[in-house]
Design a protein around this motif. Structure first.
Motif, PDB file in Angstrom:
ATOM      1  N   THR A  47      -0.120  57.040 -16.056  1.00 27.17           N
ATOM      2  CA  THR A  47       0.071  56.612 -14.665  1.00 27.17           C
ATOM      3  C   THR A  47       1.299  57.269 -14.050  1.00 27.17           C
ATOM      4  OG1 THR A  47      -0.968  54.468 -15.122  1.00 27.17           O
ATOM      5  CG2 THR A  47       0.430  54.611 -13.164  1.00 27.17           C
ATOM      6  N   CYS A  48       2.408  57.254 -14.786  1.00 27.66           N
ATOM      7  CA  CYS A  48       3.646  57.842 -14.277  1.00 27.66           C
ATOM      8  C   CYS A  48       3.501  59.352 -14.106  1.00 27.66           C
ATOM      9  CB  CYS A  48       4.800  57.510 -15.217  1.00 27.66           C
ATOM     10  SG  CYS A  48       6.408  58.008 -14.575  1.00 27.66           S
ATOM     11  N   ARG A  69       1.466  60.178 -10.962  1.00 22.52           N
ATOM     12  CA  ARG A  69       2.232  59.977  -9.728  1.00 22.52           C
ATOM     13  C   ARG A  69       3.168  61.158  -9.468  1.00 22.52           C
ATOM     14  NH1 ARG A  69       4.121  53.809 -11.071  1.00 22.52           N
ATOM     15  NH2 ARG A  69       2.202  52.707 -10.463  1.00 22.52           N
ATOM     16  N   ILE A  70       3.844  61.627 -10.523  1.00 24.52           N
ATOM     17  CA  ILE A  70       4.777  62.738 -10.360  1.00 24.52           C
ATOM     18  C   ILE A  70       4.035  64.014  -9.973  1.00 24.52           C
ATOM     19  CG2 ILE A  70       6.428  64.225 -11.565  1.00 24.52           C
ATOM     20  CD1 ILE A  70       7.201  61.766 -13.245  1.00 24.52           C
ATOM     21  N   ASP A  94      10.813  53.395 -12.651  1.00 25.99           N
ATOM     22  CA  ASP A  94       9.717  52.455 -12.908  1.00 25.99           C
ATOM     23  C   ASP A  94       9.200  52.593 -14.331  1.00 25.99           C
ATOM     24  OD1 ASP A  94       7.506  50.593 -11.975  1.00 25.99           O
ATOM     25  OD2 ASP A  94       6.321  52.350 -12.538  1.00 25.99           O
ATOM     26  N   PHE A  95       9.104  53.844 -14.810  1.00 27.10           N
ATOM     27  CA  PHE A  95       8.627  54.097 -16.170  1.00 27.10           C
ATOM     28  C   PHE A  95       9.548  53.451 -17.202  1.00 27.10           C
ATOM     29  CE2 PHE A  95       8.962  56.884 -19.938  1.00 27.10           C
ATOM     30  CZ  PHE A  95       7.681  56.733 -20.449  1.00 27.10           C
ATOM     31  N   ASN A 118      12.336  57.671  -8.635  1.00 23.72           N
ATOM     32  CA  ASN A 118      11.740  56.335  -8.552  1.00 23.72           C
ATOM     33  C   ASN A 118      10.687  56.123  -9.635  1.00 23.72           C
ATOM     34  OD1 ASN A 118      13.314  55.552  -6.409  1.00 23.72           O
ATOM     35  ND2 ASN A 118      11.805  56.108  -4.842  1.00 23.72           N
ATOM     36  N   ASN A 119       9.904  57.163  -9.913  1.00 20.59           N
ATOM     37  CA  ASN A 119       8.866  57.030 -10.937  1.00 20.59           C
ATOM     38  C   ASN A 119       9.460  56.932 -12.334  1.00 20.59           C
ATOM     39  OD1 ASN A 119       5.816  57.273 -10.199  1.00 20.59           O
ATOM     40  ND2 ASN A 119       6.896  58.518  -8.692  1.00 20.59           N
ATOM     41  N   CYS A 156       4.835  62.241  -5.880  1.00 17.91           N
ATOM     42  CA  CYS A 156       5.665  61.063  -5.638  1.00 17.91           C
ATOM     43  C   CYS A 156       7.102  61.324  -6.115  1.00 17.91           C
ATOM     44  CB  CYS A 156       5.087  59.847  -6.356  1.00 17.91           C
ATOM     45  SG  CYS A 156       3.457  59.348  -5.749  1.00 17.91           S
TER      46      CYS A 156
END
Length: 335
Positions: free
Chosen positions: A308-309, A312-313, A325-326, A321-322, A317
């Motif tokens: 998921t991370c 997003r990258i 969150d990770f 921030n990612n 994104c």
């Protein structure tokens, strides 16, 4: 390909190493025997379907398409017969209507369908998975309307991002990841040609940094070349360490289960400044597996978190921030 640059009283072509050492013929394409066999057959025969090349980056998809077209058409008609576009730069419906449709409609002479492959036109669309769904739908119509005279070679990393009607109209070929020995041999030949000395261990580190992407590995070699020739050993060691900073990864593995939120904020800033986000996450994931931090009990949860991370990258994104969150989610997983 770079434009000619004026040097003194003559012109020189200044090329990146990825272009300079791009395979020129199908025989130069490594470890993709199935697609090479098919393309060689098309060079001799009368049949060529629309093609879809997909698989990891840096495995030879674009090189195979260009090498095939260069062997199919003489130089004097190559640009009249081949349209090469990068769909990630021109991803909207306008490029389909203005460039692709216009090129497809251009007549190559009167009469019915061409009697052999050499009479066709070919459109190479690279990174077609970056096109919008509306553009893909318009492209599907162009494929249908002009297939008598035109063939498409579509290239992408993720075939799942293409609409089904486009995929169904193409013969699909998956490009496999290149084995480590193939990549190192290729990098070694480039180093020898450029007079850039590197040990086998250093070449393996470049290869691991590129994560199977041979194009990325060659770009890394080119950027590293001035440092290698300068003889600065400290700069050489620092650059080769790259994003696979084992010390930082080990620190994360040890501290993340008990780290405070403030500690994670600080760690995130350090990682963002010193590492490539996706590469760091993959190396961290692998080390946590090696150290049995990730095991049969939590590998499904961790695998989903990493995927998921990473997505997003790659989709653009915000990196910091990612990563934050990770790491916060990672800490909760082990709480």
């Amino acid at each position: 390909m770079a434009e000619p640059m004026e040097v003194g009283s003559r012109k020189e072509k200044v090329l990146t190493w990825t272009e300079k050492y791009r395979p020129k013929t199908l025989d130069d394409i490594a470890h993709q025997d199935e697609v090479v066999t098919m393309l060689k057959g098309a060079l001799q025969g009368k049949d060529l379907p629309h093609l879809l090349f997909y698989g990891p980056p840096g495995t030879g998809k674009t090189s195979a398409a260009l090498a095939f077209c260069r062997q199919l058409f003489p130089k004097n008609i190559f640009h009249d017969r081949v349209l090469d576009l990068n769909a990630s730069d021109e991803r909207g419906i306008a490029v389909v209507r203005q460039k692709i449709r216009t090129f497809s409609k251009m007549s190559l002479g009167a009469g019915g369908a061409p009697e052999n492959v050499q009479k066709l036109k070919i459109i190479i669309l690279d990174e077609v998975d970056a096109m919008t769904r509306e553009a893909q739908a318009a492209m599907r119509r162009v494929i249908e309307d002009y297939s008598k005279y035109t063939r498409f070679i579509l290239i992408c990393n993720y075939v799942s991002r293409l609409i089904a009607p486009v995929v169904s109209r193409c013969a699909k070929f998956r490009f496999k990841s290149l084995p480590a020995e193939v990549q190192v041999d290729r990098l070694r030949s480039i180093c020898d040609a450029e007079g850039t000395p590197m040990s086998d261990d250093e070449l393996h580190r470049v290869m691991e940094f590129a994560e199977g992407d041979l194009r990325r590995a060659v770009c890394t070699l080119q950027s590293l070349s001035p440092i290698l020739k300068s003889g600065d050993e400290s700069a050489r060691a620092c650059y080769l360490r790259g994003s696979s900073d084992t010390k930082l990864i080990s620190e994360v593995c040890k501290s993340i289960p008990t780290a405070s939120t403030q500690d994670i904020f600080k760690l995130t800033r350090v990682i963002t400044k010193s590492c490539t986000g996706v590469s760091f996450i993959r190396h961290l994931f692998q080390q946590m597996i090696d150290e049995d931090v990730i095991n049969d009990a939590n590998i499904a949860v961790m695998g989903k978190l990493v995927a998921t991370c990473e997505k997003r990258i790659l989709d653009g994104c915000d990196l910091e921030n990612n990563l934050l969150d990770f790491l916060l989610t990672l800490r909760e997983t082990f709480a």
